[in-house]
Write a protein that holds these residues in place. Structure first.
Motif, PDB file in Angstrom:
ATOM      1  N   ARG A   2       0.828  -1.209   0.000  1.00 20.24           N
ATOM      2  CA  ARG A   2       0.000   0.000   0.000  1.00 20.24           C
ATOM      3  C   ARG A   2       0.863   1.260   0.000  1.00 20.24           C
ATOM      4  NH1 ARG A   2      -3.100  -3.655   3.113  1.00 20.24           N
ATOM      5  NH2 ARG A   2      -5.196  -3.867   2.244  1.00 20.24           N
ATOM      6  N   ASP A  29      -6.747   1.505  -0.916  1.00 21.07           N
ATOM      7  CA  ASP A  29      -7.480   0.469  -1.657  1.00 21.07           C
ATOM      8  C   ASP A  29      -8.676   1.083  -2.389  1.00 21.07           C
ATOM      9  OD1 ASP A  29      -5.901  -0.702   0.433  1.00 21.07           O
ATOM     10  OD2 ASP A  29      -6.946  -2.589   0.118  1.00 21.07           O
ATOM     11  N   GLY A  52      -6.044  -8.665   0.812  1.00 21.08           N
ATOM     12  CA  GLY A  52      -4.722  -8.639   0.194  1.00 21.08           C
ATOM     13  C   GLY A  52      -4.725  -9.163  -1.233  1.00 21.08           C
ATOM     14  N   GLU A  53      -5.490 -10.212  -1.470  1.00 25.11           N
ATOM     15  CA  GLU A  53      -5.585 -10.769  -2.828  1.00 25.11           C
ATOM     16  C   GLU A  53      -6.271  -9.787  -3.780  1.00 25.11           C
ATOM     17  OE1 GLU A  53      -5.839 -15.566  -1.895  1.00 25.11           O
ATOM     18  OE2 GLU A  53      -7.651 -14.332  -1.675  1.00 25.11           O
ATOM     19  N   ARG A  56      -3.788  -7.018  -4.599  1.00 21.42           N
ATOM     20  CA  ARG A  56      -2.797  -7.458  -5.596  1.00 21.42           C
ATOM     21  C   ARG A  56      -3.395  -7.467  -7.007  1.00 21.42           C
ATOM     22  NH1 ARG A  56      -0.762 -10.170  -1.390  1.00 21.42           N
ATOM     23  NH2 ARG A  56       1.478  -9.976  -1.083  1.00 21.42           N
ATOM     24  N   GLU A  83       5.153  -6.724  -6.204  1.00 16.81           N
ATOM     25  CA  GLU A  83       5.853  -5.901  -5.224  1.00 16.81           C
ATOM     26  C   GLU A  83       7.202  -5.440  -5.769  1.00 16.81           C
ATOM     27  OE1 GLU A  83       4.379  -8.795  -4.536  1.00 16.81           O
ATOM     28  OE2 GLU A  83       3.051  -8.463  -2.828  1.00 16.81           O
TER      29      GLU A  83
END
Length: 91
Positions: A2, A29, A52-53, A56, A83
């Motif tokens: 983030r 987000d 989190g998924e 991504r 990342e």
């Protein structure tokens, strides 16, 4: 992730655009999802995935349209993570 996303958005977006997206007022987000929607693309909102998924997947959507295609192909060929790409783009 983030933190790197916030740095990237500040690098690639005009201050007025960031203000319109709610940057510094909303969760990163949510800013990302709004940015994807404003681009005419569909963000990942699958509630069966973890937060989190989803993050991504949405970062990947952002990168697919903001990073030059030749660079993305090279990056995928090297099998580097999202990342790692964010780190490279923000350094």
């Amino acid at each position: 992730m983030r933190f790197l996303l916030a740095i990237l958005l500040k690098k690639i977006s005009a201050p007025e655009r960031l203000q319109e997206l709610g940057f510094d007022k909303k969760l990163i987000d949510d800013v990302l999802v709004k940015s994807i929607k404003n681009s005419g693309r569909e963000p990942c909102t699958n509630s069966e995935l973890t937060v989190g998924e989803r993050l991504r997947k949405n970062v990947a959507i952002l990168l697919e349209w903001t990073v030059p295609k030749s660079y993305m192909e090279k990056f995928k060929h090297e099998r580097r993570s999202t990342e790692e790409l964010l780190e490279e783009l923000t350094s």
